[in-house]
Design a protein around this motif. Sequence first.
Motif, PDB file in Angstrom:
ATOM      1  N   LEU A 172      17.430 -16.971 -15.721  1.00 22.88           N
ATOM      2  CA  LEU A 172      16.631 -15.843 -15.243  1.00 22.88           C
ATOM      3  C   LEU A 172      17.022 -14.545 -15.945  1.00 22.88           C
ATOM      4  O   LEU A 172      16.197 -13.652 -16.155  1.00 22.88           O
ATOM      5  CB  LEU A 172      16.803 -15.691 -13.738  1.00 22.88           C
ATOM      6  N   PHE A 204      12.838 -19.859  -3.948  1.00 24.77           N
ATOM      7  CA  PHE A 204      12.148 -19.377  -5.145  1.00 24.77           C
ATOM      8  C   PHE A 204      12.920 -18.162  -5.647  1.00 24.77           C
ATOM      9  O   PHE A 204      12.995 -17.140  -4.958  1.00 24.77           O
ATOM     10  CB  PHE A 204      10.703 -19.017  -4.815  1.00 24.77           C
ATOM     11  N   THR A 205      13.525 -18.287  -6.838  1.00 24.03           N
ATOM     12  CA  THR A 205      14.443 -17.255  -7.300  1.00 24.03           C
ATOM     13  C   THR A 205      13.890 -16.480  -8.490  1.00 24.03           C
ATOM     14  O   THR A 205      13.061 -16.979  -9.253  1.00 24.03           O
ATOM     15  CB  THR A 205      15.801 -17.875  -7.702  1.00 24.03           C
ATOM     16  N   HIS A 206      14.402 -15.255  -8.662  1.00 24.07           N
ATOM     17  CA  HIS A 206      14.038 -14.383  -9.782  1.00 24.07           C
ATOM     18  C   HIS A 206      15.200 -13.452 -10.050  1.00 24.07           C
ATOM     19  O   HIS A 206      16.095 -13.264  -9.207  1.00 24.07           O
ATOM     20  CB  HIS A 206      12.780 -13.571  -9.456  1.00 24.07           C
ATOM     21  N   GLY A 211       9.047 -11.142 -12.516  1.00 26.07           N
ATOM     22  CA  GLY A 211       9.664 -12.386 -12.058  1.00 26.07           C
ATOM     23  C   GLY A 211       9.564 -12.528 -10.546  1.00 26.07           C
ATOM     24  O   GLY A 211       9.294 -13.612 -10.021  1.00 26.07           O
ATOM     25  N   ALA A 212       9.754 -11.416  -9.846  1.00 25.26           N
ATOM     26  CA  ALA A 212       9.646 -11.436  -8.385  1.00 25.26           C
ATOM     27  C   ALA A 212       8.214 -11.743  -7.956  1.00 25.26           C
ATOM     28  O   ALA A 212       7.979 -12.493  -7.000  1.00 25.26           O
ATOM     29  CB  ALA A 212      10.099 -10.098  -7.808  1.00 25.26           C
ATOM     30  N   LYS A 216      12.330 -16.282  -0.809  1.00 26.52           N
ATOM     31  CA  LYS A 216      12.363 -15.716  -2.162  1.00 26.52           C
ATOM     32  C   LYS A 216      13.659 -14.940  -2.290  1.00 26.52           C
ATOM     33  O   LYS A 216      13.934 -14.047  -1.486  1.00 26.52           O
ATOM     34  CB  LYS A 216      11.153 -14.811  -2.393  1.00 26.52           C
ATOM     35  N   CYS A 268      11.166 -17.400 -13.298  1.00 25.65           N
ATOM     36  CA  CYS A 268      11.464 -17.717 -11.897  1.00 25.65           C
ATOM     37  C   CYS A 268      11.802 -19.196 -11.811  1.00 25.65           C
ATOM     38  O   CYS A 268      11.571 -19.969 -12.746  1.00 25.65           O
ATOM     39  CB  CYS A 268      10.281 -17.376 -10.985  1.00 25.65           C
ATOM     40  N   GLU A 269      12.386 -19.596 -10.678  1.00 23.33           N
ATOM     41  CA  GLU A 269      12.817 -20.980 -10.484  1.00 23.33           C
ATOM     42  C   GLU A 269      12.416 -21.458  -9.092  1.00 23.33           C
ATOM     43  O   GLU A 269      12.328 -20.660  -8.150  1.00 23.33           O
ATOM     44  CB  GLU A 269      14.334 -21.114 -10.642  1.00 23.33           C
ATOM     45  N   GLU A 307      16.958 -13.249  -4.925  1.00 19.32           N
ATOM     46  CA  GLU A 307      17.421 -12.776  -6.219  1.00 19.32           C
ATOM     47  C   GLU A 307      18.553 -13.662  -6.723  1.00 19.32           C
ATOM     48  O   GLU A 307      19.336 -14.192  -5.937  1.00 19.32           O
ATOM     49  CB  GLU A 307      17.902 -11.328  -6.117  1.00 19.32           C
ATOM     50  N   ALA A 321       7.624 -15.464  -8.482  1.00 24.76           N
ATOM     51  CA  ALA A 321       8.301 -16.249  -7.445  1.00 24.76           C
ATOM     52  C   ALA A 321       7.537 -16.165  -6.126  1.00 24.76           C
ATOM     53  O   ALA A 321       7.398 -17.164  -5.406  1.00 24.76           O
ATOM     54  CB  ALA A 321       9.738 -15.752  -7.276  1.00 24.76           C
TER      55      ALA A 321
END
Length: 768
Positions: A641, A602-604, A611-612, A633, A649-650, A635, A615
Motif C-alpha cells: 500500500l 479493506f485496507t488502504h 486508496g481509501a 475499512k 487497497c487490499e 488504515e 477500499a
Amino acid sequence: MNRPFIVIVLVPVLILLAAGCASDRSRWDTLYSRLSEEPETFDWSVLEGRRIVIDPGHGGHFKGAVGVDSLSEADANLGVALYLWGLLEEAGASVHLTRTTDRDWLPEGSTESADDLAGRIACANAWNPEVFLSIHHNSNIALDREHNMIEVYYMNDETGASLELSEEIHLHLARNLGIEDSTIKPGNYYVLRNSGAGASVLGEASYISNPEVEKRLMISTRQKLEAQAYFLGLLGYFSRGVPYIEQIPLKADTVMMPASVSFRISQGAGVPVDPASVRAFIDGSESEAVYDPGSGILTCPIPPDIPNGAHSARVSVRSIGGATAGSAPAKFTVGRSARFILPLPPRMDEPGRYTMTVRFLDRNGSEVADGTSVTIVSAVPGHGWKGKTREGVFTFQAGSGVAGSKFFVRSGDASDTLLFDTGISSMEFSILVLDARTGLPIDSPRLLLPDGSVMSGKNGRVSMPARLFAEDVILSARGYIPRPLPASKTEELALRPLVRLTPVLDGALSGKRIVIDPAGGGNEDYGRGPDKLRGATLNLELARRVRDILAAAGVHASLTRSGEETLSIHERIQAVNRSGADLALGLRYGSEMSAGKGRFVFTHYPSSGRGAAAAGALMRAVSPLPPCVESSKEESAELFLQQTGCPACEIHACISDFTEKLFRNPRWLEMEASSIVSGLAGFFSGRTGPCPSNSVIIKIDGEPAAGTAVSLDGVFTAVTDQDGTAVFPCAGHGTHYLLIDIPGLGPGGCLPFEISPGDTGLTEFDLP
C-alpha cells in the motif's frame, strides 16, 4: 536428603523424553496410513470418455531414484500408475499409459535420457489427451534421508488448466498421504513443456529416498492409496465441468493462411461455460478470442501481419465451476509473396468520390504480409499511388473521372491491369461504429456471423459484405454491450451506416489499467484451512476471475503472478509500477489480519484519499455477500500500500472451518469476483452509495432452470438458484443481452433485457 531432589529433576526429563518419542512415532504413523476421503462418495461419471494419459516416470534403462532398501522409483511409479489406470478405466475414462512394463523409449543404440523422453512424450501426444499426468517419487542430491514432502509441478507457462489440475492433485495428495509439507511449483521438465495435452502435471508425491516412505511404497496397498489420492484429484478437476474443446478443421483453400482458427466448445459434466473466460494464444502470445455462445464456437482470428512460417494457435475456456480446458495446438503455415491481384467493389463516399481497394494474395490464395510495397498508376495521366498493404489490401481514393479508368498495379514481381466496376458499390458497405457515450470511433469492432466466424474491423469501421444482407449478425467490441443487426434492418443500415455501441457499466472502467496482486504463491501458502485449502490457491483463482471480467469490460487488467511463482513484496510492487496502473488491488484471503469467522477487512494507506475511496467502494460491494458477517475499512502501512505509484487497497479475509467450504464453491467465487468488479466500477465512477442489483428468472417450459449460467453482455456471469433466479450487481440501465447456457443442454440463445433507471425488480424469461 538429595533423593527427593533427584526425583523431581528426573521426572520432567522422562516426561520430555517420552513426549519426544511419542512425537517421533506420530510423525510417521499417519504416513500412507489411510484415506481421509472416500472415492465412492464422488460422482465418477464426470470422468466418462475423458482422454487421460498416465506417464509412469523412468523405466527400463532408467531406474530413477533408488531407496536404501533397493526399491527403484521406476517400479514405484509403475505400481501407482497401474492402480490409477484401473480406477480410471472403471470410471469410464479413455486412459492410456506410456508404459505398462519396466521399459524405456530408447531407440536402438542410444542411452540418452533425452531420446527416452522424446519417445515417451511422442507416444503420449499421439493419443491427443486432455490430461497428461507424469508420476514420480523424489530424492535429493544431498540424500537427506529425513527429508520428505509433496511436490506438484504444472507446465511452466500454462497458468490455466495445468495449474488448476495441479491444485486439485496437490489438495488431495495433501489430504490423504499424511505428509505435512507440500508445495505447487511451475516446472520446465521436458515432458511438461512438450506435452500437447490441455492440462499437464508432474507429481512427486513423496521422497523415496526417505526410508519410511520406501518401506510403505513396497506395500501394494500403499501404492493403491497414492493412486486413489491422484484419482480424487482428477475427479475434483473434472467434476468442476472441464469444457470439451474440438478444433473445427480448416478449409482446404485456407490451409496455408486461414483468416481464423475455430474451435467448438461444449459442456463438460453438464456444467455451463463462462463467456468472459475465453482466451486465445498464437505462438504462445495472447491474441483476440471471440466466442459465440449461440453456436458454441470460439474463433481465434489470425493477425494479418503474422510472419511467414509455421505457427500454432491454442484456446482456453473455463466453466462456471472454475475448471479451465485448454485445446491441443492447431498448427498452420504462413507463406507470403504477392501472386494474385484482385479489385474489390469500390465504395462511393460522396458523389464523385470513391474509395478503391485492391486485394493482394500469395500463390496459395492467402493475404500477403502487412507492409508489402504497392505501386498503382491510372491510365488517366497524372494519377498514381504508392504505399504498403495492411491486412492484405491497399486502399486509395479516386474521383469519378479516374475511378472508371484502367489501373496498372505492381507488387514485387506480380503485376496486373485492373478495371473497377463502380456500378456494384452498393453490394458492400462499411459500418462506422461509435462509442455511444463519447461519440468516438471504437478501435476494433467485429461482426459475429451465424456460422461462428468473425469479421474484424479497425479504427471504428467494419465491412458488411453483400452475402450477409439476408442474415442476422451481431456487432460487438471488447468492453461494449453487443448489438444484434437483424437482416430486416440491412437496407436501412446501408443508407445510414452508423451504429453506436454502449460501453459496459456506462464506461466507468473503459480503458482503465488495474493490477491485481494475489497473495502467496510457490513456497508461500498464505494460510491453510482445516481441509487443506491454501490461501495462495484461493487468491489466484479469484484473481483470474476478476481479471477476466475486467478484460471483458474493456479494462487493461493484469496479475502480478499468474501461477505458483514465489515473489517478494518488492517484485510485486515493481510489477504494479511498471504497468502504469490506475489502481492496484491486493487479494489477501487467508490473512491473519481478519481473524474471526466471516470478518473482512479493506485496507488502504493512511494518506491515500483515492486508496481509501477504493477500499470503501469495495467494502460496500463485497460486504453484502456471505460469509461477510462483519467488515471494516482500516488504515495500513503495509509495503504494498505504501510503495505502489498508484492508489492501492487490499481485501483481507481468513480461511476457517466456517469459510473454507464456501471459498471453494465456484458459484461463490463468481459472485465474489462480480462484486469486486462492481466495487471497482463504483470507485472509478465516483459513486458513493451502493449500486442496486438486478435479477432475472430463467424457466424452461414453465419450470425453474436451476444451475443455468446466465451471462450479462458476455461480462458478468451468474448461476441460477433452485428458483431459477440469477442476480447481477450494478448492471446499469438500458438494453442488455443475456447469454443463456443450460446445464446438460448447452446454449439457449441471446435474449434482450431492458433495465429502466432505478429498476431493481425481477424479469422473467420462459424458454421453450
